[in-house]
Design an enzyme around this catalytic site. Sequence first.
Site, short mmCIF file in Angstrom:
data_model
loop_
_atom_site.label_atom_id
_atom_site.label_comp_id
_atom_site.label_asym_id
_atom_site.label_seq_id
_atom_site.Cartn_x
_atom_site.Cartn_y
_atom_site.Cartn_z
N LYS A 1 0.67 -1.04 -0.08
CA LYS A 1 0.33 -0.03 0.05
C LYS A 1 1.68 0.84 0.09
CE LYS A 1 -3.09 2.39 2.96
NZ LYS A 1 -3.94 2.97 2.01
N SER B 1 0.99 5.14 0.31
CA SER B 1 0.63 6.24 0.52
C SER B 1 1.54 7.60 -0.41
CB SER B 1 -0.08 6.06 1.53
OG SER B 1 -0.91 5.05 2.14
#
Length: 86
Positions: A76, A78
């Site tokens: 993930k 970000s």
Amino acid sequence: MSRQMGEAGAEAVLVVTPCYYRGRMTSSALIHHYTKVADSSPVPIILYNVPGNTGLDVPVDAVVALAEHPNIIGIKDSGGDPFLTI
């Protein structure tokens, strides 16, 4: 903690980049850390690159190396870097 989450029924865990000793978090150190976590986790792990909170961006070479681990199933990101596509 990943063991506890697995026992609680989690299907995977999101693992944030360690950042306490930012200056020592080289690619090699991150690979070592994530490998140890993945080796001991009963459920798959997902790398969580969140430099806005950790002050550390996981280097691409570390991500590429970690992608080979059978218990690391994704990332993930970000960080907002559109060039980090694995």
